[in-house]
Write an enzyme that holds these catalytic residues in place. Sequence first.
Site, PDB file in Angstrom:
ATOM      1  N   CYS A  43       0.888   3.430  -2.618  1.00 38.65           N
ATOM      2  CA  CYS A  43       1.760   3.137  -1.826  1.00 38.65           C
ATOM      3  C   CYS A  43       2.466   3.984  -1.883  1.00 38.65           C
ATOM      4  O   CYS A  43       2.275   5.562  -2.155  1.00 38.65           O
ATOM      5  CB  CYS A  43       2.650   2.046  -2.630  1.00 38.65           C
ATOM      6  SG  CYS A  43       3.673   2.489  -3.975  1.00 38.65           S
ATOM      7  N   CYS A  46       3.843   5.720  -5.133  1.00 30.33           N
ATOM      8  CA  CYS A  46       2.624   5.693  -6.169  1.00 30.33           C
ATOM      9  C   CYS A  46       2.034   7.547  -5.947  1.00 30.33           C
ATOM     10  O   CYS A  46       1.837   8.333  -6.689  1.00 30.33           O
ATOM     11  CB  CYS A  46       1.416   5.164  -5.983  1.00 30.33           C
ATOM     12  SG  CYS A  46       2.578   2.895  -6.664  1.00 30.33           S
ATOM     13  N   ARG A  50       2.057  11.066  -8.355  1.00 26.97           N
ATOM     14  CA  ARG A  50       1.334  10.952  -8.507  1.00 26.97           C
ATOM     15  C   ARG A  50       1.552  12.828  -8.605  1.00 26.97           C
ATOM     16  O   ARG A  50       0.424  13.310  -8.680  1.00 26.97           O
ATOM     17  CB  ARG A  50       0.245  10.486  -7.718  1.00 26.97           C
ATOM     18  CG  ARG A  50      -1.502  11.271  -7.982  1.00 26.97           C
ATOM     19  CD  ARG A  50      -2.643  10.394  -6.522  1.00 26.97           C
ATOM     20  NE  ARG A  50      -2.632   8.912  -7.260  1.00 26.97           N
ATOM     21  CZ  ARG A  50      -3.834   8.778  -6.397  1.00 26.97           C
ATOM     22  NH1 ARG A  50      -4.380   8.710  -5.873  1.00 26.97           N
ATOM     23  NH2 ARG A  50      -3.233   7.063  -7.204  1.00 26.97           N
ATOM     24  N   CYS A 109      10.054   1.110   2.155  1.00 24.61           N
ATOM     25  CA  CYS A 109       9.082   1.926   1.921  1.00 24.61           C
ATOM     26  C   CYS A 109       8.904   2.297   3.248  1.00 24.61           C
ATOM     27  O   CYS A 109       8.118   2.426   4.415  1.00 24.61           O
ATOM     28  CB  CYS A 109       7.738   1.232   1.463  1.00 24.61           C
ATOM     29  SG  CYS A 109       6.962   2.049   0.606  1.00 24.61           S
ATOM     30  N   CYS A 135       4.823  -0.855  -1.173  1.00 25.12           N
ATOM     31  CA  CYS A 135       5.500  -0.696  -2.231  1.00 25.12           C
ATOM     32  C   CYS A 135       6.135  -1.393  -3.586  1.00 25.12           C
ATOM     33  O   CYS A 135       6.271  -1.249  -4.620  1.00 25.12           O
ATOM     34  CB  CYS A 135       6.855   0.126  -2.129  1.00 25.12           C
ATOM     35  SG  CYS A 135       6.401   1.433  -1.380  1.00 25.12           S
TER      36      CYS A 135
END
Length: 176
Positions: A43, A46, A50, A109, A135
């Site tokens: 998502c 994420c 990252r 989100c 999310c």
Amino acid sequence: MFNLTAISTWPATRWPWFIVATSALILESVALYFQYGMGLEPCIMCIYQRVAVFGILLSSLPALSVPQSNIARMISITGLLVACIWGLLIALEHVAMQNPDNFLLALSCDVYPNFPDWLQLHTLMPSLFEPRGTCGDIDWSLFGYSMPQWMVFIFSCYTACITAVVATRLLKLKTI
């Protein structure tokens, strides 16, 4: 117990920076395995986490290449703290989005990442940075903890370690 003088000399050696860079590279590899090996689509939160882990990896490189340089260490430490704290804040927000009691927050989100115009990572490298998941979904857990909860732990560990080492270095050697 702990030899504070030995810990305070760590930033001026290469091996701790190698461990930081390697651990971030392992985390990125695991994220790609989850995405492509297990089919868990990331998502937007994420993707932001990252990017924070990539920030940790990139921040470790100046001190990894020249650990004796005060300037290289300052760049690395500053970058690490920014990436770790930003990643921790994103992971905490992601955990809040997954809480069923925060139904309205879960709807907030975004669909598209909010990257700067000059660095649209999701269009430059969609295989790494394009969000495709939601999310609020909990698709994976380990020991009862979701992925964002594990990332809170990981970013907290990074932040605590770098803060402790820097504080020890400042107390013992009066320098970064």
